[in-house]
Design a protein around this motif. Structure first.
Motif, PDB file in Angstrom:
ATOM      1  N   LYS A   1      23.361  36.453-102.750  1.00 46.28           N
ATOM      2  CA  LYS A   1      24.324  37.236-103.804  1.00 46.28           C
ATOM      3  C   LYS A   1      23.640  36.709-105.188  1.00 46.28           C
ATOM      4  N   ARG A   2      24.365  37.199-106.177  1.00 47.79           N
ATOM      5  CA  ARG A   2      23.930  36.943-107.622  1.00 47.79           C
ATOM      6  C   ARG A   2      25.016  35.858-108.310  1.00 47.79           C
ATOM      7  N   THR A   3      24.519  35.310-109.234  1.00 43.11           N
ATOM      8  CA  THR A   3      25.445  34.359-109.981  1.00 43.11           C
ATOM      9  C   THR A   3      26.505  35.178-110.419  1.00 43.11           C
ATOM     10  N   GLY A   4      27.750  34.390-110.354  1.00 44.03           N
ATOM     11  CA  GLY A   4      28.899  35.241-111.097  1.00 44.03           C
ATOM     12  C   GLY A   4      29.494  35.941-109.887  1.00 44.03           C
ATOM     13  N   GLU A   5      29.182  36.329-108.878  1.00 43.16           N
ATOM     14  CA  GLU A   5      29.768  37.238-107.719  1.00 43.16           C
ATOM     15  C   GLU A   5      30.759  36.379-107.046  1.00 43.16           C
ATOM     16  N   LYS A   6      32.034  36.893-106.627  1.00 41.99           N
ATOM     17  CA  LYS A   6      32.848  36.313-105.898  1.00 41.99           C
ATOM     18  C   LYS A   6      32.184  36.720-104.253  1.00 41.99           C
ATOM     19  N   VAL A   7      32.190  35.354-103.629  1.00 38.57           N
ATOM     20  CA  VAL A   7      31.551  35.722-102.329  1.00 38.57           C
ATOM     21  C   VAL A   7      32.461  34.963-101.253  1.00 38.57           C
ATOM     22  N   PHE A   8      32.536  35.704-100.120  1.00 37.70           N
ATOM     23  CA  PHE A   8      33.398  35.288 -99.128  1.00 37.70           C
ATOM     24  C   PHE A   8      32.587  34.895 -97.822  1.00 37.70           C
ATOM     25  N   LEU A   9      32.669  33.931 -97.143  1.00 34.86           N
ATOM     26  CA  LEU A   9      32.299  33.480 -95.977  1.00 34.86           C
ATOM     27  C   LEU A   9      33.445  33.383 -94.868  1.00 34.86           C
ATOM     28  N   GLU A  10      33.042  33.939 -93.761  1.00 33.41           N
ATOM     29  CA  GLU A  10      34.076  34.239 -93.005  1.00 33.41           C
ATOM     30  C   GLU A  10      33.750  33.423 -91.431  1.00 33.41           C
ATOM     31  N   CYS A  11      34.860  32.915 -91.130  1.00 30.53           N
ATOM     32  CA  CYS A  11      34.673  32.160 -89.872  1.00 30.53           C
ATOM     33  C   CYS A  11      35.855  32.515 -88.732  1.00 30.53           C
TER      34      CYS A  11
ATOM     35  N   ILE B   1      35.725  30.717-100.017  1.00 29.49           N
ATOM     36  CA  ILE B   1      35.719  31.667-101.093  1.00 29.49           C
ATOM     37  C   ILE B   1      34.966  31.016-102.263  1.00 29.49           C
ATOM     38  N   LEU B   2      33.900  31.585-102.787  1.00 26.30           N
ATOM     39  CA  LEU B   2      33.097  31.168-103.978  1.00 26.30           C
ATOM     40  C   LEU B   2      33.606  31.962-105.077  1.00 26.30           C
ATOM     41  N   GLU B   3      34.529  31.319-105.907  1.00 22.98           N
ATOM     42  CA  GLU B   3      35.231  32.111-106.931  1.00 22.98           C
ATOM     43  C   GLU B   3      34.174  32.755-107.731  1.00 22.98           C
ATOM     44  N   SER B   4      33.171  32.050-108.146  1.00 25.49           N
ATOM     45  CA  SER B   4      32.111  32.578-109.162  1.00 25.49           C
ATOM     46  C   SER B   4      30.824  31.983-108.889  1.00 25.49           C
ATOM     47  N   ALA B   5      30.017  32.553-108.019  1.00 25.53           N
ATOM     48  CA  ALA B   5      28.796  32.036-107.335  1.00 25.53           C
ATOM     49  C   ALA B   5      27.933  31.406-108.500  1.00 25.53           C
ATOM     50  N   SER B   6      27.497  30.036-108.227  1.00 22.01           N
ATOM     51  CA  SER B   6      26.529  29.595-109.115  1.00 22.01           C
ATOM     52  C   SER B   6      25.130  29.240-108.330  1.00 22.01           C
ATOM     53  N   THR B   7      24.049  29.028-108.918  1.00 21.16           N
ATOM     54  CA  THR B   7      22.948  28.718-107.951  1.00 21.16           C
ATOM     55  C   THR B   7      22.903  27.393-107.411  1.00 21.16           C
ATOM     56  N   ASN B   8      23.677  26.461-107.880  1.00 16.93           N
ATOM     57  CA  ASN B   8      23.682  25.279-107.194  1.00 16.93           C
ATOM     58  C   ASN B   8      24.616  25.291-105.971  1.00 16.93           C
ATOM     59  N   GLN B   9      25.166  26.449-105.510  1.00 17.57           N
ATOM     60  CA  GLN B   9      25.979  26.792-104.370  1.00 17.57           C
ATOM     61  C   GLN B   9      25.060  27.296-103.317  1.00 17.57           C
ATOM     62  N   THR B  10      23.702  27.554-103.718  1.00 18.02           N
ATOM     63  CA  THR B  10      22.685  27.884-102.814  1.00 18.02           C
ATOM     64  C   THR B  10      22.634  26.583-101.576  1.00 18.02           C
ATOM     65  N   SER B  11      23.052  26.979-100.282  1.00 21.35           N
ATOM     66  CA  SER B  11      23.053  25.822 -99.443  1.00 21.35           C
ATOM     67  C   SER B  11      23.180  26.806 -97.835  1.00 21.35           C
TER      68      SER B  11
ATOM     69  N   THR C   1      25.880  29.835 -92.020  1.00 21.13           N
ATOM     70  CA  THR C   1      25.685  30.907 -93.161  1.00 21.13           C
ATOM     71  C   THR C   1      24.503  30.378 -94.047  1.00 21.13           C
ATOM     72  N   ARG C   2      23.411  30.808 -94.150  1.00 17.96           N
ATOM     73  CA  ARG C   2      22.396  30.339 -95.156  1.00 17.96           C
ATOM     74  C   ARG C   2      22.609  31.295 -96.386  1.00 17.96           C
ATOM     75  N   LEU C   3      23.091  30.721 -97.497  1.00 14.53           N
ATOM     76  CA  LEU C   3      23.430  31.351 -98.534  1.00 14.53           C
ATOM     77  C   LEU C   3      22.539  31.280 -99.848  1.00 14.53           C
ATOM     78  N   SER C   4      21.997  32.320-100.174  1.00 22.62           N
ATOM     79  CA  SER C   4      21.102  32.006-101.554  1.00 22.62           C
ATOM     80  C   SER C   4      21.926  32.693-102.714  1.00 22.62           C
ATOM     81  N   ILE C   5      22.007  32.137-103.876  1.00 22.48           N
ATOM     82  CA  ILE C   5      22.521  32.503-104.993  1.00 22.48           C
ATOM     83  C   ILE C   5      21.516  32.633-105.826  1.00 22.48           C
ATOM     84  N   LEU C   6      21.137  33.990-106.613  1.00 27.79           N
ATOM     85  CA  LEU C   6      20.035  34.249-107.325  1.00 27.79           C
ATOM     86  C   LEU C   6      20.404  34.393-108.579  1.00 27.79           C
TER      87      LEU C   6
END
Lengths: 112, 116
Positions: free
Chosen positions: A13-23, A77-87, A107-112
């Motif tokens: 995902k890109r910085t600033g995006e809202k990201v949903f991880l489901e379980c 939910i990542l409200e506004s994704a940032s690079t330090n949330q890559t994990s 889930t291996r998440l990369s924030i670009l």
């Protein structure tokens, strides 16, 4: 056997995006957890839920929120994704807190 | 403070030799302790737990752990290592959140490398 399913194995995902991880878990467990795993830091608890619509902050909730509308599903939910949330993000569920937690494959998440 | 320490980032052992992965903990009250294993690109799998009773706990895949209250340790052991035991191992202790809920506190993990 308990199955905990995380909807995506890899996500970019890109910085600033809202990201949903489901379980989703299939054993009617009341307690569900979201962790992030980083090298040298182990697993850190982000949020957990002990019942539908109930949630509690873990050790590192900043920048995250959660939703639990149904017992079997717990969303991070990542409200506004940032690079330090890559994990690596891991979901777990449990019926009884004296028993071991059951984990999804992550889930291996990369924030670009 | 509630915490778990795994002092070794990596443990190297030859196949067939005994292995030990170290864990010490700090928690108030009686400790509930767990060991998990993680294979590449997978979630954590439960190996064994200590709640009460015998200090030597037996678990999956031939692993065991020794609880030592005076040393606040819960070391993972196996008499004879296999190459397939190579993985990342986590120790965890049950703890309380600020609001009184139970959670697990994990160590930083120890990578076990078993050479043929």
């Amino acid at each position: 056997d308990v199955k905990v399913t995380q909807s995506s194995r890899y996500l970019v995902k890109r910085t600033g995006e809202k990201v949903f991880l489901e379980c989703v878990q299939d054993m009617d467990h009341e307690n569900m957890f979201w962790y992030r795993q980083d090298p040298g830091l182990g697993l850190r608890l982000i949020y957990f839920s002990y019942d539908v619509k109930m949630k509690e902050k873990g050790d590192i909730p900043e920048g995250y929120s959660v939703s639990r509308e149904k017992k079997e599903r717990f969303s991070l939910i990542l409200e506004s994704a940032s690079t330090n949330q890559t994990s690596m993000y891991l979901c777990a569920s449990i019926l009884d807190l004296n028993q071991p937690q059951h984990f999804g494959d992550g889930t291996r998440l990369s924030i670009l | 403070a509630q915490s778990v320490a795994q002092p070794e980032d990596q443990v190297n052992v030859a196949e067939g030799n005994p292995l030990t992965v170290k864990c010490t903990y700090s928690v108030s009250g009686n400790p509930y302790l767990f060991w998990y294993v993680q294979y590449p690109n997978r979630g954590l799998q439960f190996l064994l737990k200590y709640i009460t009773g015998d200090n030597l706990v037996k678990g999956s895949y031939g692993f065991e752990a020794e609880f030592n209250k005076s040393q606040t340790s819960f070391h993972l052991k196996k008499p004879s290592a296999l190459v397939s035991d190579s993985a990342l191992y986590f120790c965890a202790v049950r703890a309380l959140t600020n609001t009184g809920f139970q959670k697990l506190v994990f160590g930083t993990g120890t990578r076990l490398l078993v050479s043929p």
